[in-house]
Scaffold this motif. Sequence first.
Motif, short mmCIF file in Angstrom:
data_model
loop_
_atom_site.label_atom_id
_atom_site.label_comp_id
_atom_site.label_asym_id
_atom_site.label_seq_id
_atom_site.Cartn_x
_atom_site.Cartn_y
_atom_site.Cartn_z
N LEU A 1 0.85 -1.20 0.00
CA LEU A 1 0.00 0.00 0.00
C LEU A 1 0.88 1.25 0.00
O LEU A 1 0.60 2.23 -0.70
CB LEU A 1 -0.91 0.03 1.24
N ALA A 2 1.96 1.19 0.80
CA ALA A 2 2.87 2.34 0.90
C ALA A 2 3.48 2.63 -0.48
O ALA A 2 3.57 3.80 -0.90
CB ALA A 2 3.95 2.08 1.93
N ALA A 3 3.86 1.58 -1.19
CA ALA A 3 4.46 1.77 -2.52
C ALA A 3 3.45 2.47 -3.43
O ALA A 3 3.81 3.38 -4.20
CB ALA A 3 4.88 0.43 -3.10
N ALA A 4 2.17 2.08 -3.33
CA ALA A 4 1.14 2.73 -4.15
C ALA A 4 0.98 4.20 -3.76
O ALA A 4 0.58 5.04 -4.58
CB ALA A 4 -0.19 2.00 -4.00
N ALA A 5 1.30 4.50 -2.48
CA ALA A 5 1.20 5.90 -2.01
C ALA A 5 2.48 6.67 -2.33
O ALA A 5 2.57 7.87 -2.05
CB ALA A 5 0.95 5.90 -0.51
N GLY A 6 3.48 5.98 -2.87
CA GLY A 6 4.75 6.63 -3.21
C GLY A 6 5.72 6.71 -2.05
O GLY A 6 6.58 7.58 -2.01
N VAL A 7 5.59 5.80 -1.10
CA VAL A 7 6.50 5.80 0.07
C VAL A 7 7.14 4.42 0.20
O VAL A 7 6.48 3.41 -0.07
CB VAL A 7 5.71 6.00 1.40
N ASN A 8 8.38 4.42 0.64
CA ASN A 8 9.05 3.15 0.93
C ASN A 8 8.96 2.86 2.41
O ASN A 8 9.40 3.68 3.21
CB ASN A 8 10.55 3.27 0.58
N VAL A 9 8.38 1.72 2.80
CA VAL A 9 8.42 1.38 4.23
C VAL A 9 8.99 -0.03 4.37
O VAL A 9 8.96 -0.83 3.43
CB VAL A 9 7.03 1.46 4.91
N HIS A 10 9.49 -0.31 5.56
CA HIS A 10 10.07 -1.61 5.86
C HIS A 10 8.98 -2.68 5.75
O HIS A 10 7.82 -2.44 6.10
CB HIS A 10 10.66 -1.57 7.28
N ALA A 11 9.36 -3.87 5.29
CA ALA A 11 8.40 -4.97 5.13
C ALA A 11 7.71 -5.34 6.45
O ALA A 11 6.62 -5.91 6.46
CB ALA A 11 9.10 -6.18 4.54
N GLU A 12 8.39 -5.02 7.57
CA GLU A 12 7.82 -5.37 8.89
C GLU A 12 6.68 -4.45 9.31
O GLU A 12 5.94 -4.77 10.25
CB GLU A 12 8.91 -5.28 9.98
N VAL A 13 6.53 -3.29 8.66
CA VAL A 13 5.47 -2.35 9.06
C VAL A 13 4.12 -3.01 8.86
O VAL A 13 3.83 -3.59 7.82
CB VAL A 13 5.56 -1.03 8.25
N GLU A 14 3.28 -2.92 9.91
CA GLU A 14 2.00 -3.65 9.85
C GLU A 14 0.83 -2.77 9.42
O GLU A 14 -0.16 -3.27 8.88
CB GLU A 14 1.70 -4.26 11.22
N LEU A 15 0.93 -1.45 9.72
CA LEU A 15 -0.24 -0.61 9.47
C LEU A 15 0.18 0.80 9.06
O LEU A 15 1.13 1.36 9.60
CB LEU A 15 -1.09 -0.53 10.76
N LEU A 16 -0.56 1.34 8.09
CA LEU A 16 -0.41 2.75 7.71
C LEU A 16 -1.64 3.49 8.24
O LEU A 16 -2.71 2.89 8.42
CB LEU A 16 -0.38 2.89 6.19
N PHE A 17 -1.49 4.79 8.47
CA PHE A 17 -2.64 5.57 8.92
C PHE A 17 -2.44 7.01 8.49
O PHE A 17 -1.34 7.39 8.04
CB PHE A 17 -2.82 5.47 10.44
N GLY A 18 -3.48 7.81 8.61
CA GLY A 18 -3.35 9.22 8.24
C GLY A 18 -4.66 9.93 8.47
O GLY A 18 -5.71 9.30 8.65
N GLU A 19 -4.58 11.29 8.44
CA GLU A 19 -5.80 12.07 8.70
C GLU A 19 -6.59 12.25 7.41
O GLU A 19 -6.04 12.58 6.36
CB GLU A 19 -5.42 13.45 9.27
N THR A 20 -7.90 12.02 7.50
CA THR A 20 -8.79 12.31 6.36
C THR A 20 -10.03 13.03 6.90
O THR A 20 -10.28 13.04 8.11
CB THR A 20 -9.28 11.03 5.64
#
Length: 483
Positions: free
Chosen positions: A344-363
Amino acid sequence: MQINEDLIRSVITQVLSEVRSRSESAPTSSGTSSAGGERFGLFTCADRAAAAARRAFEQLRTRPMDDRKKAIDHIRRISIASAVELGTMEMNETKVGRLKHKIEKLETLGRRAPGTEFLTTQAYSGDRGLCVIEHAPFGVIGAITPVTHSLPTITGNAVSMIAGGNTLVVNPHPSGRKVAAEGVRRFNQAIYEDIGIDNLICLITEPTLESASAIFKSRDVSLICVTGGPAVARAALNSGKRAIVAGPGNPPVVVDETADLDRAARSIILGASYDNNLLCIAEKVVFVVDSVFDAMMSAMERAGAVRLNAAQIDRLTAAAFQEVGDDKHLAPTKDLLGQDAAKLAAAAGVNVHAEVELLFGETKAEHPFVSVEQMMPFVPFVRCRDVNQAIELAKHYEHGFRHTSIIHSRNVNNMTKMARALDTTLFIKNGPSMAGLGLGGEGYPSFSIAGPTGEGVTTPLTFTRERRCSLIDDLWILGGPQS
Ligand code: NAD
């Protein structure tokens, strides 16, 4: 009665058809059935599957409770012992979720799905004798299962339904049909080798909407139990049979100003990332009161979730949803549904470690990630004026499913207010969503939670009918006139 040629002909036809049908279902000494391929529960034809499940039911109903227990013990044993193999198979076939949770779900249901211990008899005794109420089977139950937990749903359904004395015919989701068939084959083989009854669980190996409809219509099927989204819920309710409907959810979380924010953050990450947010009970959106909003976002980062900014969320949203159906409503894309946070992070244009379990943000509240049941490890956080607005928005975006809601709070009044307003089947306070299913909280697990039809977290009792047996004037041993 007069014996004539027509009567003799009709009796012979009836006997031949009976013999044919018995020989089709009877397994041979090597454990195979003579009906070519239709053994150990695997069928291509829904009508034949329902008929085989009916014959298995007729056999099961003559057997002692101990045989039900033996059958269930085999399902439990195989689910636990083969969890890694079958979980891996499910992951490879469905390509959604996370392997470790596929394995854990099979182990957990194998260990803790409710069984025959749920069947207790009620009794009333007095001057006029004795009345007992017992829990009898329905017969054959038609089950429709989702791709999100293909084999685990069958495992849980089978344990509870067989505990209640029923047999089942399953139309699995086409994208999880192979692992479903492999599990069912193993369960049936072990059961047959022990108690000599095959086809307690029958499964359609090439499931379609037509085979689901044939199961709904079959005269051999007495009850329907569906686990899935809105379309199958509607279809079951229109089937003309009694239906137990475990339908969709969109569980909202409220965080108020009294919450333990670090505990809330850990809980949200645990629940929303479990199997990449495939669970119908999983945290899908968080409404936080303004006075602790920024502190809550920091707590999420401290607990290991990665925050996306507005531009990154926009890019992710474009990749995560598509318009479907005549009404062009938004639905999650197959590319991202149930995928890892890193994807999901790659689709958002961000690189995150494979161990990251969750993304979040304000909407904002009016955002697809808030309104659509998205089943991805990204959770939108919405800033709210106060707890009243948070509860109001939570109610609105739960869409009246009355499925699951969660609050993090130390204020009992706020908990009560939210419980009353949302009226959900599961209401979890100060823990991850799955704790409400007994996974980290009290109670027992089942992956069929019947909100719309009201049975709640299903148990063997869900799949039984009450029968009352009364003896008049006798067997009250405590009083009455001496005889
Ligand atoms: P889905 O609705 O796409 O499919 C579920 C099952 O229904 C599949 O076997 C599918 O083939 C069948 N189906 C779909 N439309 C049908 C129709 N018109 N007639 C007959 N059968 C039909 O759902 P999914 O993607 O497999 O699973 C995710 C959904 O299931 C989510 O909405 C989730 O909330 C829900 N779910 C609910 C529970 C619960 O206990 N309430 C548990 C797990 C999943």
